[in-house]
Motif scaffolding. Structure first.
Motif, PDB file in Angstrom:
ATOM      1  N   GLU A   4     104.658  -3.746  48.691  1.00  0.00           N
ATOM      2  CA  GLU A   4     104.931  -4.775  49.432  1.00  0.00           C
ATOM      3  C   GLU A   4     105.785  -4.277  50.814  1.00  0.00           C
ATOM      4  N   PRO A   5     105.227  -4.464  51.946  1.00  0.00           N
ATOM      5  CA  PRO A   5     105.665  -3.485  53.277  1.00  0.00           C
ATOM      6  C   PRO A   5     107.006  -4.474  53.555  1.00  0.00           C
ATOM      7  N   LEU A   6     107.291  -5.769  53.484  1.00  0.00           N
ATOM      8  CA  LEU A   6     108.295  -6.627  54.006  1.00  0.00           C
ATOM      9  C   LEU A   6     109.154  -6.954  52.972  1.00  0.00           C
ATOM     10  N   TYR A   8     112.042  -7.929  52.046  1.00  0.00           N
ATOM     11  CA  TYR A   8     113.329  -8.558  52.395  1.00  0.00           C
ATOM     12  C   TYR A   8     114.608  -8.472  51.412  1.00  0.00           C
ATOM     13  N   TRP A  11     116.136  -5.259  52.557  1.00  0.00           N
ATOM     14  CA  TRP A  11     116.660  -5.367  53.830  1.00  0.00           C
ATOM     15  C   TRP A  11     118.147  -6.333  53.683  1.00  0.00           C
ATOM     16  N   ILE A  12     117.964  -7.264  52.840  1.00  0.00           N
ATOM     17  CA  ILE A  12     119.214  -8.155  52.809  1.00  0.00           C
ATOM     18  C   ILE A  12     120.423  -7.224  52.254  1.00  0.00           C
ATOM     19  N   ALA A  15     121.716  -5.060  54.849  1.00  0.00           N
ATOM     20  CA  ALA A  15     122.451  -6.085  55.714  1.00  0.00           C
ATOM     21  C   ALA A  15     123.878  -6.302  55.088  1.00  0.00           C
ATOM     22  N   GLN A 170     119.440 -12.790  43.510  1.00  0.00           N
ATOM     23  CA  GLN A 170     119.051 -13.933  44.116  1.00  0.00           C
ATOM     24  C   GLN A 170     117.827 -13.657  45.171  1.00  0.00           C
ATOM     25  N   PHE A 171     117.694 -12.498  45.740  1.00  0.00           N
ATOM     26  CA  PHE A 171     116.853 -12.213  46.716  1.00  0.00           C
ATOM     27  C   PHE A 171     115.647 -11.236  46.151  1.00  0.00           C
ATOM     28  N   LYS A 173     112.348 -10.416  44.128  1.00  0.00           N
ATOM     29  CA  LYS A 173     111.320 -10.828  43.601  1.00  0.00           C
ATOM     30  C   LYS A 173     111.056 -10.099  42.001  1.00  0.00           C
TER      31      LYS A 173
ATOM     32  N   VAL B  19     117.864  -8.726  59.646  1.00  0.00           N
ATOM     33  CA  VAL B  19     116.705  -8.973  58.605  1.00  0.00           C
ATOM     34  C   VAL B  19     115.272  -9.294  59.295  1.00  0.00           C
ATOM     35  N   ARG B  22     114.048  -6.806  61.368  1.00  0.00           N
ATOM     36  CA  ARG B  22     113.200  -5.911  60.679  1.00  0.00           C
ATOM     37  C   ARG B  22     111.823  -6.401  60.445  1.00  0.00           C
ATOM     38  N   ALA B  23     111.689  -7.748  60.044  1.00  0.00           N
ATOM     39  CA  ALA B  23     110.290  -8.176  59.906  1.00  0.00           C
ATOM     40  C   ALA B  23     109.644  -8.353  61.206  1.00  0.00           C
ATOM     41  N   TYR B  26     108.466  -4.739  62.193  1.00  0.00           N
ATOM     42  CA  TYR B  26     107.294  -4.379  61.204  1.00  0.00           C
ATOM     43  C   TYR B  26     106.109  -4.896  61.919  1.00  0.00           C
ATOM     44  N   THR B  27     106.089  -5.969  62.186  1.00  0.00           N
ATOM     45  CA  THR B  27     104.874  -7.024  62.551  1.00  0.00           C
ATOM     46  C   THR B  27     104.309  -6.252  63.716  1.00  0.00           C
ATOM     47  N   PRO B  33     101.168  -8.172  57.193  1.00  0.00           N
ATOM     48  CA  PRO B  33     100.719  -7.527  56.141  1.00  0.00           C
ATOM     49  C   PRO B  33     100.331  -8.799  54.997  1.00  0.00           C
ATOM     50  N   HIS B  36     101.460 -12.572  54.683  1.00  0.00           N
ATOM     51  CA  HIS B  36     102.873 -12.765  55.356  1.00  0.00           C
ATOM     52  C   HIS B  36     102.672 -13.468  56.668  1.00  0.00           C
ATOM     53  N   PHE B  38     105.394 -16.063  59.485  1.00  0.00           N
ATOM     54  CA  PHE B  38     106.639 -16.431  59.975  1.00  0.00           C
ATOM     55  C   PHE B  38     106.833 -17.832  60.573  1.00  0.00           C
ATOM     56  N   PHE B 104     114.545 -18.711  60.189  1.00  0.00           N
ATOM     57  CA  PHE B 104     113.338 -17.686  59.890  1.00  0.00           C
ATOM     58  C   PHE B 104     112.804 -18.013  58.322  1.00  0.00           C
ATOM     59  N   ASP B 106     109.348 -16.932  55.916  1.00  0.00           N
ATOM     60  CA  ASP B 106     108.148 -16.402  55.534  1.00  0.00           C
ATOM     61  C   ASP B 106     107.668 -17.184  54.162  1.00  0.00           C
ATOM     62  N   VAL B 109     106.293 -15.661  50.573  1.00  0.00           N
ATOM     63  CA  VAL B 109     106.857 -15.005  49.614  1.00  0.00           C
ATOM     64  C   VAL B 109     108.123 -16.071  49.279  1.00  0.00           C
ATOM     65  N   PHE B 111     110.630 -16.992  51.090  1.00  0.00           N
ATOM     66  CA  PHE B 111     112.016 -16.442  51.582  1.00  0.00           C
ATOM     67  C   PHE B 111     112.222 -17.139  53.175  1.00  0.00           C
ATOM     68  N   LEU B 113     115.715 -17.601  55.853  1.00  0.00           N
ATOM     69  CA  LEU B 113     117.205 -17.649  56.237  1.00  0.00           C
ATOM     70  C   LEU B 113     117.492 -18.757  57.300  1.00  0.00           C
ATOM     71  N   GLN B 164     114.021 -17.267  48.419  1.00  0.00           N
ATOM     72  CA  GLN B 164     114.657 -18.581  48.339  1.00  0.00           C
ATOM     73  C   GLN B 164     115.006 -18.706  49.864  1.00  0.00           C
TER      74      GLN B 164
END
Lengths: 174, 174
Positions: A4-6, A8, A11-12, A15, A170-171, A173, B19, B22-23, B26-27, B33, B36, B38, B104, B106, B109, B111, B113, B164
């Motif tokens: 999986e490239p993204l 999160y 990254w979280i 962060a 929580q974040f 998968k 975060v 970063r997403a 990447y894109t 990918p 995904h 947004f 934001f 996605d 998955v 996900f 924020l 989430q």
């Protein structure tokens, strides 16, 4: 293993480490404001950790330090922080990479962050790879200046109280 | 108003914006990918936002864009991103500062924020100051390529499902 490239979750986590860094950097510059104080747990065997051998022997997995009344020489760099603490009267300087930190709490405002990712550097954000789900041994609290207060218990789900402990699970998968 | 120097809430918000960045970065470099995609909601009146006047007129408060099938020229800089999207057949280039983003997601998955802080620049992390608790008007979704899918509903409390939506309110002291 994941391709999986993204990432999160990673990254979280990165962060959140930046939040720990900001709190420490503020404190290094200006001291602890008000009632703020920090409980910081880190993996003693993680890459880059510098602690005396006897502390490592006593805490082979994790160690919790408290920055509250008696700490000196707090310094923060891009990768981590160093601080001098008393351990049974002995002054010791520690260096802890941010990547080794498994939890951070500021009980004065009921704020906490919990990290789960292996701190050895095997996992880099965005790089994918294996995430060993290492369960840290329940915190071996080593408070330089013990108080009656205990760090807030990490919650896996937020409550309605202001401030809280955020578990990185929580974040993640499954 | 607050004179609290350790603004964990603002720091977490800053951290979450990184975060999003970063997403998008990447894109911009490699494309979206897999499945995904947004949903990005931003305050159209926020400082630094550049959108055509007719879109601003239609969306005086907030606007939600979808980066999924049809977008071009996505570029990310330190402060925000630009992207070209179709609006009823018209190609328009938008620039959105990260500070203007209010949510934001996605959905692939599950996900998300959510940001609450005023994006006008009145509030800077660590600087203290007033936090206007502006309630955004419920998302005016403007999908360049509408799908049957709806963005996940922001949750104020994490569920046990993987991934989430995290509402920044969780971190905000009352």
């Amino acid at each position: 293993m994941t391709d999986e490239p993204l990432r999160y979750d990673l990254w979280i986590e990165d962060a959140f480490r930046s939040v720990v860094r900001r709190a420490l950097a503020y404190t290094a510059a200006k001291g602890l404001p008000g009632d703020h104080h920090f409980y910081i747990t880190f993996r003693t065997a993680a890459s880059g950790v510098r602690i005396p051998a006897y502390l490592k022997a006593q805490h082979p997995l994790e160690m919790t330090i408290v920055l509250q009344f008696k700490f000196d020489d707090l310094a923060v760099d891009d990768g981590g922080f160093s601080v001098t603490l008393s351990f049974k009267g002995r002054r010791e300087n520690l260096y802890v990479p941010l990547a080794a930190v498994t939890s951070f709490a500021d009980p004065s405002v009921n704020f906490g962050l919990q990290f789960k990712i292996n701190a050895q550097g095997e996992v880099q954000a965005g790089a994918g790879g294996q995430i060993p789900d290492i369960k840290p041994a329940g915190p071996e609290t080593l408070a330089p200046k013990p108080t009656t207060e205990t760090p807030p218990k990490p919650l896996s789900a937020p409550s309605s109280t202001p401030g809280q402990v955020i578990a990185l699970d929580q974040f993640r998968k499954k």
